[in-house]
Scaffold this motif. Structure first.
Motif, PDB file in Angstrom:
ATOM      1  N   PRO A  69      32.959  39.861  54.686  1.00 58.20           N
ATOM      2  CA  PRO A  69      32.427  40.104  53.338  1.00 58.20           C
ATOM      3  C   PRO A  69      30.982  40.587  53.347  1.00 58.20           C
ATOM      4  CG  PRO A  69      32.589  37.737  53.762  1.00 58.20           C
ATOM      5  CD  PRO A  69      33.225  38.431  54.925  1.00 58.20           C
ATOM      6  N   VAL A  70      30.222  40.200  54.381  1.00 52.58           N
ATOM      7  CA  VAL A  70      28.815  40.611  54.437  1.00 52.58           C
ATOM      8  C   VAL A  70      28.727  42.107  54.738  1.00 52.58           C
ATOM      9  CG1 VAL A  70      26.644  40.320  55.690  1.00 52.58           C
ATOM     10  CG2 VAL A  70      27.992  38.308  55.030  1.00 52.58           C
ATOM     11  N   ALA A  71      29.549  42.563  55.668  1.00 53.76           N
ATOM     12  CA  ALA A  71      29.562  43.995  55.977  1.00 53.76           C
ATOM     13  C   ALA A  71      30.075  44.787  54.775  1.00 53.76           C
ATOM     14  CB  ALA A  71      30.438  44.257  57.204  1.00 53.76           C
ATOM     15  N   LEU A  72      31.114  44.268  54.124  1.00 55.68           N
ATOM     16  CA  LEU A  72      31.665  44.968  52.959  1.00 55.68           C
ATOM     17  C   LEU A  72      30.644  45.041  51.829  1.00 55.68           C
ATOM     18  CD1 LEU A  72      35.278  43.510  52.949  1.00 55.68           C
ATOM     19  CD2 LEU A  72      34.692  45.947  53.163  1.00 55.68           C
ATOM     20  N   ILE A 110      35.618  43.378  49.052  1.00 56.33           N
ATOM     21  CA  ILE A 110      35.577  41.907  49.111  1.00 56.33           C
ATOM     22  C   ILE A 110      36.725  41.320  48.297  1.00 56.33           C
ATOM     23  CG2 ILE A 110      34.233  39.853  48.478  1.00 56.33           C
ATOM     24  CD1 ILE A 110      31.678  41.559  48.920  1.00 56.33           C
ATOM     25  N   LEU A 111      37.017  41.973  47.156  1.00 55.78           N
ATOM     26  CA  LEU A 111      38.087  41.465  46.284  1.00 55.78           C
ATOM     27  C   LEU A 111      39.457  41.589  46.936  1.00 55.78           C
ATOM     28  CD1 LEU A 111      36.839  43.013  42.929  1.00 55.78           C
ATOM     29  CD2 LEU A 111      36.720  40.611  43.609  1.00 55.78           C
ATOM     30  N   GLY A 112      39.564  42.492  47.903  1.00 59.29           N
ATOM     31  CA  GLY A 112      40.861  42.702  48.561  1.00 59.29           C
ATOM     32  C   GLY A 112      41.042  41.864  49.822  1.00 59.29           C
ATOM     33  N   LEU A 113      40.023  41.070  50.186  1.00 61.12           N
ATOM     34  CA  LEU A 113      40.158  40.247  51.393  1.00 61.12           C
ATOM     35  C   LEU A 113      41.213  39.167  51.181  1.00 61.12           C
ATOM     36  CD1 LEU A 113      36.420  39.737  52.432  1.00 61.12           C
ATOM     37  CD2 LEU A 113      38.110  41.276  53.452  1.00 61.12           C
ATOM     38  N   ARG A 114      41.864  38.811  52.254  1.00 63.78           N
ATOM     39  CA  ARG A 114      42.827  37.707  52.199  1.00 63.78           C
ATOM     40  C   ARG A 114      42.259  36.513  52.968  1.00 63.78           C
ATOM     41  NH1 ARG A 114      46.272  38.633  55.354  1.00 63.78           N
ATOM     42  NH2 ARG A 114      45.599  40.709  56.024  1.00 63.78           N
ATOM     43  N   ALA A 164      35.304  26.739  37.825  1.00 64.57           N
ATOM     44  CA  ALA A 164      36.743  26.773  37.519  1.00 64.57           C
ATOM     45  C   ALA A 164      37.111  25.486  36.789  1.00 64.57           C
ATOM     46  CB  ALA A 164      37.550  26.877  38.814  1.00 64.57           C
ATOM     47  N   PRO A 165      38.007  25.496  35.781  1.00 66.23           N
ATOM     48  CA  PRO A 165      38.813  26.657  35.387  1.00 66.23           C
ATOM     49  C   PRO A 165      38.160  27.602  34.384  1.00 66.23           C
ATOM     50  CG  PRO A 165      39.478  24.741  34.141  1.00 66.23           C
ATOM     51  CD  PRO A 165      38.377  24.280  35.054  1.00 66.23           C
ATOM     52  N   VAL A 166      36.858  27.449  34.121  1.00 69.26           N
ATOM     53  CA  VAL A 166      36.210  28.394  33.209  1.00 69.26           C
ATOM     54  C   VAL A 166      36.273  29.812  33.791  1.00 69.26           C
ATOM     55  CG1 VAL A 166      34.044  28.978  32.064  1.00 69.26           C
ATOM     56  CG2 VAL A 166      34.685  26.578  32.342  1.00 69.26           C
ATOM     57  N   GLU A 167      36.026  29.910  35.087  1.00 65.25           N
ATOM     58  CA  GLU A 167      36.173  31.169  35.818  1.00 65.25           C
ATOM     59  C   GLU A 167      37.177  30.912  36.937  1.00 65.25           C
ATOM     60  OE1 GLU A 167      34.544  33.892  34.938  1.00 65.25           O
ATOM     61  OE2 GLU A 167      32.923  33.101  33.674  1.00 65.25           O
ATOM     62  N   PRO A 168      37.717  31.985  37.536  1.00 68.66           N
ATOM     63  CA  PRO A 168      38.672  31.767  38.635  1.00 68.66           C
ATOM     64  C   PRO A 168      38.028  31.008  39.799  1.00 68.66           C
ATOM     65  CG  PRO A 168      38.690  34.052  37.894  1.00 68.66           C
ATOM     66  CD  PRO A 168      37.536  33.400  37.212  1.00 68.66           C
ATOM     67  N   ILE A 169      38.801  30.194  40.481  1.00 64.02           N
ATOM     68  CA  ILE A 169      38.296  29.384  41.591  1.00 64.02           C
ATOM     69  C   ILE A 169      37.951  30.252  42.809  1.00 64.02           C
ATOM     70  CG2 ILE A 169      40.627  28.906  42.505  1.00 64.02           C
ATOM     71  CD1 ILE A 169      37.817  26.314  42.487  1.00 64.02           C
ATOM     72  N   ASP A 170      38.495  31.445  42.875  1.00 61.21           N
ATOM     73  CA  ASP A 170      38.385  32.347  44.030  1.00 61.21           C
ATOM     74  C   ASP A 170      36.930  32.643  44.423  1.00 61.21           C
ATOM     75  OD1 ASP A 170      38.549  34.365  45.860  1.00 61.21           O
ATOM     76  OD2 ASP A 170      39.493  35.829  44.519  1.00 61.21           O
ATOM     77  N   PRO A 171      36.468  32.141  45.585  1.00 56.41           N
ATOM     78  CA  PRO A 171      35.068  32.386  45.972  1.00 56.41           C
ATOM     79  C   PRO A 171      34.798  33.852  46.318  1.00 56.41           C
ATOM     80  CG  PRO A 171      36.239  31.271  47.749  1.00 56.41           C
ATOM     81  CD  PRO A 171      37.185  31.309  46.579  1.00 56.41           C
ATOM     82  N   LEU A 172      35.843  34.605  46.626  1.00 50.86           N
ATOM     83  CA  LEU A 172      35.622  36.025  46.918  1.00 50.86           C
ATOM     84  C   LEU A 172      35.166  36.756  45.649  1.00 50.86           C
ATOM     85  CD1 LEU A 172      38.739  36.603  49.195  1.00 50.86           C
ATOM     86  CD2 LEU A 172      36.337  36.447  49.916  1.00 50.86           C
ATOM     87  N   GLN A 173      35.717  36.350  44.513  1.00 48.79           N
ATOM     88  CA  GLN A 173      35.242  36.940  43.256  1.00 48.79           C
ATOM     89  C   GLN A 173      33.787  36.557  43.009  1.00 48.79           C
ATOM     90  OE1 GLN A 173      37.783  36.838  39.785  1.00 48.79           O
ATOM     91  NE2 GLN A 173      39.599  36.496  41.040  1.00 48.79           N
ATOM     92  N   GLY A 174      33.423  35.349  43.421  1.00 50.93           N
ATOM     93  CA  GLY A 174      32.034  34.923  43.288  1.00 50.93           C
ATOM     94  C   GLY A 174      31.116  35.726  44.194  1.00 50.93           C
TER      95      GLY A 174
END
Ligand SMILES: [Zn+2]
Length: 590
Positions: free
Chosen positions: A559-562, A570-574, A484-494
């Protein structure tokens, strides 16, 4: 020195803990043993031991460790910032004694605190103040966005960021071929629009004039002034050529530097991260970080790689030596960020063979190998970890060769890192594990670059491209991040990208080069324990286990189960909360 110090510190703590255990006699530091139900009644259980008070018990949780996966326990007890026990429901009642604090997590999932092993915090924080061009549909749309931004714009330089010609629609997915289109909307206002990867920029004629760039200006070492068929500068500047213009942009004042750092720290914490490895801090950024850290507990830990752009600043930092655990254990300065090549999107990555879509180019070396070696030796001699940007297979080979030379010469260069390790030639893949080189990689780079990576590289070279699973199986440590900021900081997207190798829309079916996908647990490990190894901290962090510091990320689901059942979930986790040393993280006041 600092490595030994921190490890000794950890052992020192263990001795104290073991002494307490010997008195208390309830739990053992052996993780396997402590996860078994506690046998029989004990005399001074930890829950009653005044030396451990106050104890916080997070319960009602799904616990997911980075090695063992989902644990049978549903609660963890924290004392003095550390996990002291994992507990089952049936054990909770006995912990309900005066002074102990219970926090019901209501079925949420607790994973080890997520780490971004490669991001740029101030760059992330500055995003909101730059004209964002990532959504521009083509060059016309980009110029239209610039034009409408200028209606209210008042500054002396127009600065934008995020354009990516490979995402543009229509026939012209090429780099701008002249500054004129930009000139038409910006006129005399110097303008500098940085590409999404930060390794190229498009400058208008006013900016080129400020920099004195004319047709006869030579390319600087490690950079390129792109030119049209007449030899005129197109305004597109690669890598070190960017600084011909950017050095004329007034530097950020201290207030702006602090504001950007603060916004970046908060954004990282909000995304669920407990630690970020900052991939290259300059003088102003480090000053801002240390000032914020002195004022209030930072909402994340920061592992600083020092930038090498300002030689005097670097020398001064190297002379101070590595500094571990500053400001309430939130800031560590013990690494240096070096560059070997540029980026693939702008064909600045150094390849062994020419680009498949530009036969006259093998990319460029941002730093001459001899110069890189001198910098690396100096940093290593001062006790700093080496973290070198290497994207192309040629750059990666040069850096691996360099690390091998240093290590075999007995130079202190423990756990050197390849930042990105994006394209490796097949012969070089196993060398990371052999030499103990950390692969610091960014899963979302693969899912962004998959649209054009094969065009740049051809199919044969994809064998070693974004080869997470091959590297992992070879025994290399993977440390994941976002850039980030090249890609979103969100680790869930990672995490999602790591387990699917698909776009957020689920393209392509089955994933791009799907054999390189990771399991959910492998991906989680790369964002936790692997990142901890990359910063010499696996004794302290990266697991849900007794003895480890209670750096935790609380998510609305597992996230592991998902990853196994429904990865898009995973993308919908909060992110419900993060904890550092068992303390609930609060954002810094903005
Ligand atoms: Zn980076």
């Amino acid at each position: 020195m600092s490595e030994q110090k921190s490890i000794r510190g950890a052992f020192g703590f263990l001795y104290i803990l073991i002494a307490i255990v010997a008195v208390g006699g309830l739990f053992s530091l052996d993780q396997e043993a402590s996860s078994r139900p506690t046998p029989g009644p004990k005399k001074r259980p930890a829950r009653l031991n005044p030396a451990l008070a106050p104890i916080t018990i997070l319960h009602g949780a799904v616990l997911v460790d980075s090695i063992r996966g989902r644990l049978p326990q549903t609660a963890l007890a924290i004392s003095k910032g550390r996990i002291i026990a994992l507990l089952r429901d049936s054990e909770l009642e006995t912990w309900r004694v005066a002074g102990n604090r219970f926090v019901d997590l209501g079925g949420a999932t607790v994973v080890p605190g997520l780490v971004d092993a490669h991001a740029h915090i101030a760059g992330l924080g500055a995003q909101s103040e730059l004209l964002q061009l990532g959504d521009a549909e083509d060059i016309f749309d980009l110029c239209a966005r610039v034009e409408s931004h200028l209606v209210t714009f008042k500054g002396a330089w127009l600065l934008g960021r995020g354009w990516d010609q490979s995402k543009w629609t229509g026939p012209r997915r090429t780099l701008p071929s002249s500054p004129r289109m930009l000139d038409q909307v910006t006129r005399e206002l110097p303008s500098f629009l940085v590409r999404v990867d930060g390794h190229a920029a498009w400058a208008n004629s006013a900016a080129l004039a400020r920099a004195g760039i004319v047709a006869s200006t030579p390319d600087p070492k490690g950079g390129k002034i792109l030119r049209d068929s007449q030899g005129q500068a197109t305004g597109v500047l690669l890598d070190t050529a960017m600084s011909l213009v950017s050095r004329h942009i007034p530097t950020k004042d201290a207030a702006a530097a602090k504001r950007h750092m603060l916004q970046g720290l908060n954004a990282a914490a909000k995304a669920g991260l407990t630690t970020v490895h900052d991939a290259g801090m300059g003088r102003g950024e480090l000053a801002a970080l240390l000032q914020l850290a002195a004022e209030a507990p930072l909402p994340i830990r920061v592992y600083v790689m020092l930038g090498t752009g300002d030689a005097a600043f670097l020398d001064q930092q190297l002379a101070l030596g590595p500094r571990v655990g500053l400001h309430g254990d939130r800031v560590t300065i013990r690494a240096v960020k070096l560059f070997q090549d540029g980026a693939m999107g702008s064909r600045g990555a150094a390849l062994l063979q020419p680009y498949s879509d530009a036969k006259d180019s093998r990319g460029l070396l941002v730093t001459a190998p001899a110069e890189l070696e001198a910098r690396a030796k100096k940093a290593a001699a001062a006790g700093f970890q080496l973290c070198t940007h290497a994207i192309g297979d040629r750059a990666n080979r040069l850096v691996i060769d360099l690390y091998q030379r240093l290590l075999s010469a007995g130079i202190r260069a423990a756990r050197p890192r390849l930042e990105h390790a994006q394209v490796l030639s097949p012969e070089d893949l196993p060398r990371l594990a052999k030499l103990g080189i950390i692969a610091s990689m960014q899963p979302t780079h693969a899912t962004s670059d998959m649209r054009w990576a094969e065009a740049r590289l051809g199919s044969a070279r994809l064998f070693g491209a974004y080869a997470w699973q091959r590297l992992r199986q070879s025994g290399a440590v993977l440390a994941f991040g976002s850039d980030a900021p090249v890609e979103p900081i969100d680790p869930l997207q990672g995490l999602y990208a790591a387990v699917t190798r698909q776009s957020k829309a689920g393209e392509p079916t089955g994933g791009w080069l799907p054999e390189q996908r990771l399991s959910g647990l492998q991906a989680l490990a790369a964002f936790t324990r692997g990142a901890a190894v990359a910063s010499f901290e696996e004794q302290e962090r990266g697991r849900i286990a007794p003895g480890q510091l209670a750096d935790l990320t609380v998510l609305s689901g597992d996230p592991v189960a998902l990853a196994a059942r429904q990865p898009q979930g995973i993308l919908g986790l909060r992110v419900a909360a993060t904890y550092i040393r068992g303390e609930l993280v609060k954002p810094l006041a903005e």
